[in-house]
Structures are given as C-alpha cells and as structure tokens.
Design an enzyme around this catalytic site. Structure first.
Site, mmCIF file in Angstrom:
data_model
loop_
_atom_site.group_PDB
_atom_site.id
_atom_site.type_symbol
_atom_site.label_atom_id
_atom_site.label_comp_id
_atom_site.label_asym_id
_atom_site.label_seq_id
_atom_site.Cartn_x
_atom_site.Cartn_y
_atom_site.Cartn_z
ATOM 1 N N HIS A 115 58.085 -82.601 9.390
ATOM 2 C CA HIS A 115 58.959 -82.234 9.104
ATOM 3 C C HIS A 115 59.709 -81.325 7.885
ATOM 4 O O HIS A 115 58.080 -81.293 7.367
ATOM 5 C CB HIS A 115 59.648 -84.023 9.594
ATOM 6 N N LYS A 174 62.743 -84.890 4.595
ATOM 7 C CA LYS A 174 62.391 -85.857 5.072
ATOM 8 C C LYS A 174 62.321 -86.813 3.607
ATOM 9 O O LYS A 174 61.425 -86.552 3.424
ATOM 10 C CB LYS A 174 62.170 -85.621 6.128
#
Length: 266
Positions: A155, A159
């Site tokens: 990601h 995040k």
C-alpha cells in the site's frame, strides 16, 4: 425514493471519489458530510470541491442526523474514529457502510450484537474493490488444496495500519479451510527480527509501504514443484467505487452486520 447518504471523511482521497460517485447515482442523494474540523458550511467552502457543491458540512453526527436525516453513513475516515462513528450511527438509526479498517475483535462483536438488536443493516468492508473480494474468495478455495501460504500486501506510505484489513480478512478466510500449522523449516531463525513477517496461524503476512502504490495484494501458495499466485491491483481509488455503490444499496435490505463484501456478491 432515493437513498439519503452522508459521508464521513469526504475530504480524503477515498472520500472525494465517493462524493463524486454518490452524486452521480440516480437512486441516491448526498445530503451531508461529517468532518472532524471546521472547514466551512458546505463542501464548496473547502479547497477540494467546486463552489457549486452545496452539501452541508457538520462536525457532530447527532447534529447531522437532526438536520438531514440520512439513511446511510459511508465512513471513510481513520481507525481512530471509525468505531465511535459506527456505534453512534447505529444508535441514531443510520445504517453504516464502513470502508475503514482497524476494528478489534471485541469491537466487531459489540457492533454485530448492536446491529442485530436494532435490526439495522451495517456493512464493514476491508476492501470495496470487487476484484479484491474475488481474490480473497479464490485464495480461500485454493487453500483447501495448497495450504502453504504467504500473503504480501502493498500500500501507499500514508496507510496507518499494518497488516491491511484486506490481508487480515484474506488470512481469516484461508484459515477456515487450512489447518493451523507452522510453515518453513522447524529450526528456522530470524537473524533480523520481523524478516519472516507476521504470523497468523502459521501463515506469514508481509506489509510493504511505498509512495506510488495504491492497494495491491498477492497470495502465494507453494506446493511440490509448483507455485500459485493470486494477485489483485487497485491502480486508482475509482476501483473501490462499484463496491461502495453496491454496499449502499444492499445495506438498506439488511437487518444485521455483514463483515466483508464477499457475503453480498457471492
């Protein structure tokens, strides 16, 4: 009658995409947004939406409910606030559709009981991308035959939680088909702590965080002389919007909490 929708976290990247998506749906009406700080009276007063966006902004969910009476709250905020938002929405008779991860097992149990008691629909989706949900289901099915599994989730570097909710949901689904056991050599030793990733019932989960990524995951299953890789990539946040729309529609038909989009598409 149109479904009246409120969005929490409208100024975030996912939230912005959701605002535009909901406003385009013929069967839905965006009636309000919830924000954690004073940004103006309407979305048009913020620096991320056109002046013509007159949807009102509220700082408190109770106030939002009194003024606009939404049917559904789409929550795309942070793990720190999502539990309270979901609990309060149920208290107010609003059906939550939650795309933020970070719930503890105890919180999920409490919300499940509350939704069942109030006979209100609630959808908590670790991933709204239809392809990601299919990836999870395919991995679950394959684990029955190839139980040596490692998960690599990748990601963007902003995040907050690791492993991702999608990785945890995938591991949970796989564990329903895979007998718990340790993988690798029995005398395996990490010379650098964390090198083998997180341990979930013997499976290993690895988290990658880098700028330029959006949301990506691969499930690798090894067997004698073979490797099966099941992978999904979201290249932009538009990939999640079909799941958001589906969830808003389906949550109106539910009278309980559903955790995971796979329960409403398969």
């Amino acid at each position: 009658m149109k479904i009246r929708v409120a969005i929490a976290g409208a100024r975030g990247k996912m939230g912005q995409e959701a605002v535009h998506t909901i406003m385009k749906q013929q069967g839905m009406e965006l009636v309000a947004v919830l924000d954690y700080k004073e940004v103006g009276e309407t979305l048009g007063d913020t620096d991320v939406f056109p002046d013509s966006f007159t949807v009102p902004v509220f700082l408190e969910l109770a106030h939002l409910h009194r003024e606009t009476k939404p049917d559904v709250l789409v929550d795309l905020t942070s793990p720190e606030s999502v539990y309270e938002h979901t609990k309060q929405a149920l208290d107010l008779g609003i059906r939550p559709v939650v795309g933020t991860t970070g719930f503890s097992d105890e919180q999920l149990k409490e919300l499940t009981a509350q939704a069942e008691c109030d006979r209100l629909g609630c959808i908590i989706a670790p991933n709204f991308a239809i392809g990601a949900v299919l990836m999870m289901k395919f991995a679950q099915q394959a684990a029955k035959y190839m139980p040596e599994v490692e998960i690599i989730e990748m990601h963007h570097d902003q995040k907050l939680d690791a492993p991702s909710g999608t990785a945890m949901k995938t591991a949970h689904l796989i564990s329903e088909e895979r007998q718990t056991h340790a993988q690798g050599h029995p005398n395996e030793k990490e010379t650098l702590e964390g090198a083998r990733g997180a341990d979930y019932t013997g499976m290993r989960i690895h988290s990658v965080r880098l700028p330029g990524l959006v949301a990506h995951q691969q499930v690798m299953m090894g067997g004698e002389g073979q490797l099966l890789t099941i992978r999904h990539d979201s290249f932009n946040r538009g990939s999640f919007m079909s799941g958001v729309v589906l969830s808003v529609e389906r949550v109106m038909e539910l009278d309980q909490l559903v955790y995971g989009l796979e329960h409403i598409i398969i």
